[in-house]
Write an enzyme that holds these catalytic residues in place. Structure first.
Site, PDB file in Angstrom:
ATOM      1  CB  CYS B 160      -0.812   0.473   0.929  1.00 13.08           C
ATOM      2  SG  CYS B 160      -1.878  -1.326   1.236  1.00 13.08           S
ATOM      3  CG  HIS B 301      -2.721   4.496   4.815  1.00 10.65           C
ATOM      4  ND1 HIS B 301      -2.760   4.066   3.935  1.00 10.65           N
ATOM      5  CD2 HIS B 301      -2.777   2.914   5.936  1.00 10.65           C
ATOM      6  CE1 HIS B 301      -2.248   2.926   3.492  1.00 10.65           C
ATOM      7  NE2 HIS B 301      -2.806   1.912   4.466  1.00 10.65           N
ATOM      8  CD  GLU B 312      -2.967   6.932   9.054  1.00 13.58           C
ATOM      9  OE1 GLU B 312      -4.278   6.171   9.359  1.00 13.58           O
ATOM     10  OE2 GLU B 312      -2.112   7.789   8.460  1.00 13.58           O
ATOM     11  CE  LYS B 333      -6.170   3.571   2.291  1.00 11.35           C
ATOM     12  NZ  LYS B 333      -5.352   5.087   2.351  1.00 11.35           N
ATOM     13  CG  HIS B 338      -6.740   0.245   1.266  1.00  9.98           C
ATOM     14  ND1 HIS B 338      -6.041   0.760   0.112  1.00  9.98           N
ATOM     15  CD2 HIS B 338      -6.674  -0.703   1.495  1.00  9.98           C
ATOM     16  CE1 HIS B 338      -5.063   0.345   0.489  1.00  9.98           C
ATOM     17  NE2 HIS B 338      -5.161  -0.422   2.065  1.00  9.98           N
ATOM     18  CG  PHE B 397      -0.424  -5.501   3.226  1.00 12.33           C
ATOM     19  CD1 PHE B 397      -1.303  -6.263   2.308  1.00 12.33           C
ATOM     20  CD2 PHE B 397      -0.934  -6.102   5.282  1.00 12.33           C
ATOM     21  CE1 PHE B 397      -2.557  -6.407   2.350  1.00 12.33           C
ATOM     22  CE2 PHE B 397      -2.085  -5.821   4.726  1.00 12.33           C
ATOM     23  CZ  PHE B 397      -3.136  -6.098   3.818  1.00 12.33           C
TER      24      PHE B 397
END
Lengths: 241, 413, 83
Positions: B160, B301, B312, B333, B338, B397
């Site tokens: 990502c 994010h 976050e 998002k 996403h 990831f």
């Protein structure tokens, strides 16, 4: 001489600190006999390298108060790990008095940072700013715990030199909260001392950014030291099995 | 850094091209709908963020449309729109033009479809060009082929953070003097059964909003339920500031700094202490010689997973200290879902649109924030605001962290 | 030169704290009202010593919290040796 803090309370605290220092000193001596130093040679080599690069510059070694006693332990196990030219700053907190008391017993120089009166503090700050050598200070002695405060960032900037994060981590210790959080190493502990990346502090630098960078630098140095400690403990376990 | 963005192209679930994208951001439109690309029955999550107003033939010859994997089509469209936006009909010197795009899924969906054909009907029924299209590099090389870029051309694959990393690396190439222009960004088209089913099985995607798909993506909300998988592309034209000035190009934003780190911990979850994640942000600020006090807006994010949003939030507290509660933070998002490897680029696009046009993109569906999420997330509606400096964060990831800081150009225009 | 000492002190404090001079002049507590901490105070003392070429004597000084007190210290100052 600028008048120092009002007699009674200060002297009482000094007396208590002296007793505690004697006891802790004896305790650390006994712990040192059974403690295991992780990466000691690497730490010494790193300090030598730093001293080669930055020996003549103003350096501020900074660490969490909870690492102060582990640092004393590390210094006992590795003679030249804390060079005698490093002067540690004594503030008037319990933690500050204890650690500087222990340092004085090893013959290392100590610099005062008094709290009151304001004029005394200001003069002490001026002396710290001008001190041309290497200084060591526990940044969170007055709290909050494990936070680099803005005043420290401003002091570092004003000093116009380098700030080096310092971590001293142990895996077996008592945690005591007496105003500040102190970690008292226990028998059989492993200990590692780690110097992080020097951070350039320039007069006139943005204090908020510098505060963030100093915080990040010390957080990372502590994390790396903890990782090294886990690795070292694992190695020691396999070595002795 | 002296790198600027002079053009932006995007293909997203809420609009294709800067004007449509901007209007949708202002209106707070949701691009999450009932999954239509394949049969959603049988899955717990039945919503996705699909690109609906996109016709590949508007951007490339029909012959290409038939054979190219969708991820490459979206990339090419984004790149063409970026060039148009940057007022570039052709490159002054094609040998000094590079393409650096990020993708996570890459041509995975294409490989899966062709794989099924191989198994069911044999190799002769597969695409003859399969080897050329079955590698993730195809999205960058297809852009190079269609847009005549003869310099360094590669695809970055870092989950990502792919497109954020692509943009950061593009800056390095420009600073090194290797190229004069770079098309940088990312594309992802992961809406195919294999990946969708795998995420569904993990319970990672929102499951409780199948009857109200537009409300499914709920970053920072107490009742958030997971992310909504989406597809899209965001591509920018990057060049050095002096060159942009020389050709009187419209400068949308300056890239002030980029930070990339890895927790080196887990594949799926971020490492608790957040030390490495914080460092990515600190690095980006340092590069731009900017104080945390200078940041006016953060595009987070904000995936709407249980783990990411409080984690976050804690990072922003650590970086911005006392100022954190007053600093607007939002998650795009909530609108576009996403986009995996493309999320960094599309979210940077939203950030730059907001900066350029003077508004804060909102976080939709934030009816009640999670108690651990206590910042100003610009809930529901876009707000007018002057943004001079903005931060965009991405986490991927493999416990990766990436941050970009952008600032308004001095000669805004 | 009493007036000068006050003017110098006010000017240098205003520069350090990034505030207008009349605000400094009218403040009753530099620490409490204007948030001057020990580092700012140290910087102000440095600036005074440098500008006037003197060494400030802080004996018997407790607070350093108002302009008048600092000005008194300035008047007692000794020239720096070798300047």
């Amino acid at each position: 001489m600028v008048p120092s803090s009002a007699g009674g309370a200060g002297q009482g605290a000094d007396r208590v600190a002296r007793i505690v220092v004697r006891a802790l000193d004896g305790h650390l001596r006994r712990v040192a006999a059974t403690a295991y130093a992780v990466d000691a040679e690497a730490s010494r080599a790193r300090l030598r390298a730093l001293h080669e690069d930055l020996g003549g510059r103003r350096v501020l070694l900074f660490y969490w108060i909870e690492d102060a006693l582990p640092l004393m332990l590390g210094a006992r196990l590795a003679e030249d790990l804390l060079r005698s030219e490093i002067a540690f700053i004594r503030d008037e907190t319990i933690g500050g008095r204890i650690t500087s008391g222990m340092l004085e017993r090893t013959g290392r120089p100590v610099r005062d940072l008094r709290t009151t009166p304001a004029a005394a503090r200001t003069r002490d700050v001026q002396d710290l700013i001008c001190d041309p050598g290497w200084l060591g200070i526990a940044v969170d002695g007055r709290g909050p715990y494990r936070r680099v405060g803005r005043p420290f960032a401003r002091l570092a900037a004003r000093r116009d030199g380098f700030a080096i994060p310092l971590a001293a981590r142990v895996d077996r210790a008592w945690t005591v909260r007496a105003g500040a959080t102190l970690r008292i190493p226990r028998r059989g502990t492993s200990v590692t001392v780690r110097f992080g990346e020097p951070i350039l502090c320039r007069s006139g630098a943005d204090a908020t950014l510098l505060q963030l960078v100093l915080q990040q630098g010390l957080d990372e140095t502590v994390a790396a030291a903890d990782r090294a400690l886990r690795g070292g403990v694992a190695r020691a376990a396999t070595a002795s099995s | 850094m002296a790198v600027v963005i002079t053009g932006m192209g995007c293909v997203t679930p809420i609009g294709t091209g800067r004007p449509a994208f901007s209007a949708a951001l202002r209106r707070g439109e949701s691009g999450t709908r009932r999954l239509s690309r394949f049969d959603p029955g049988g899955y717990e999550c039945q919503v996705a963020a699909e690109v609906v107003d996109f016709r590949a033939e508007d951007f490339m010859p029909l012959r290409e449309v038939r054979s190219l994997p969708r991820v490459a089509q979206l990339a090419v469209a984004g790149a063409r729109l970026a060039m148009e936006d940057a007022r570039l009909r052709a490159w002054p010197d094609p040998t000094r033009v590079g393409v650096l795009l990020g993708t996570s899924g890459g041509s995975g969906s294409y490989q899966f479809e062709q794989g099924l054909i191989f198994v069911e009907r044999g190799v002769r029924r597969m695409h003859p060009s399969f080897p050329a299209y079955a590698h993730n590099g195809v999205i960058a090389s297809e852009c190079a082929i269609q847009l005549d870029a003869h310099g360094p051309v590669f695809t970055v694959s870092s989950a990502c953070t792919s497109s954020t990393d692509a943009i950061g690396l593009a800056c390095a190439l420009l600073e090194a003097g290797t190229v004069d222009f770079i098309l940088a960004g990312g594309s992802d088209a992961p809406l195919a059964p294999l990946l969708f089913a795998s995420f569904d099985r993990l319970g990672a995607m929102a499951r409780r909003f199948n009857d109200r798909p537009e409300q499914a993506s709920r970053p920072f909300a107490a009742d958030r339920d997971g992310f909504v998988l989406g597809e899209g592309a965001g591509v920018f034209v990057l060049e050095k500031r002096e060159r942009a000035r020389e050709r009187s190009a419209p400068i949308l934003a300056e890239i002030a700094g980029y930070g990339a780190t890895c927790d080196a911990a887990h594949h799926f979850t971020q490492e608790e202490s957040g030390v490495d994640a914080t460092r990515a942000v600190v690095e980006a600020l340092r590069q731009g010689n900017l104080s945390p006090d200078d940041v006016d807006y953060v595009n987070a994010h904000g995936t709407a997973t249980a783990q990411n949003d409080p984690f976050e939030t804690a990072i922003f507290h650590r970086v911005f200290g006392e100022r954190a509660p007053r600093l607007p933070v939002s998650s795009t998002k909530s609108m576009v879902g996403h986009l995996l490897g493309a999320c960094g680029a599309v979210e940077l696009a939203a950030t730059i649109v907001g900066m350029h046009e003077g508004f804060l993109p909102p976080t939709l569906n934030l009816d009640e924030p999670d108690p651990a999420c206590d910042l100003d997330y610009v809930a529901h509606r876009a707000r007018p605001a002057q943004i001079d400096v903005a931060l965009s964060t991405s986490f991927g990831f493999g416990s990766r962290n990436a941050a970009l800081v952008v600032r308004k150009p001095d000669d805004a225009g | 030169m009493p007036a000068d000492a006050v003017d110098t002190v006010v000017r240098l404090i205003a520069i350090e704290l990034e505030m207008p001079e009349d605000r400094v002049r009218s403040a009753t507590s530099l620490r409490g009202e204007l948030g001057m901490d020990s580092i700012a105070a140290a910087n102000v003392l440095f600036a005074i010593e440098e500008e006037l070429g003197v060494e400030l004597v802080l004996e018997d000084v407790e607070h350093l919290d108002d302009v008048a007190e600092i000005a008194r210290v300035v008047r007692r100052a000794r020239p720096t040796t070798g300047s």
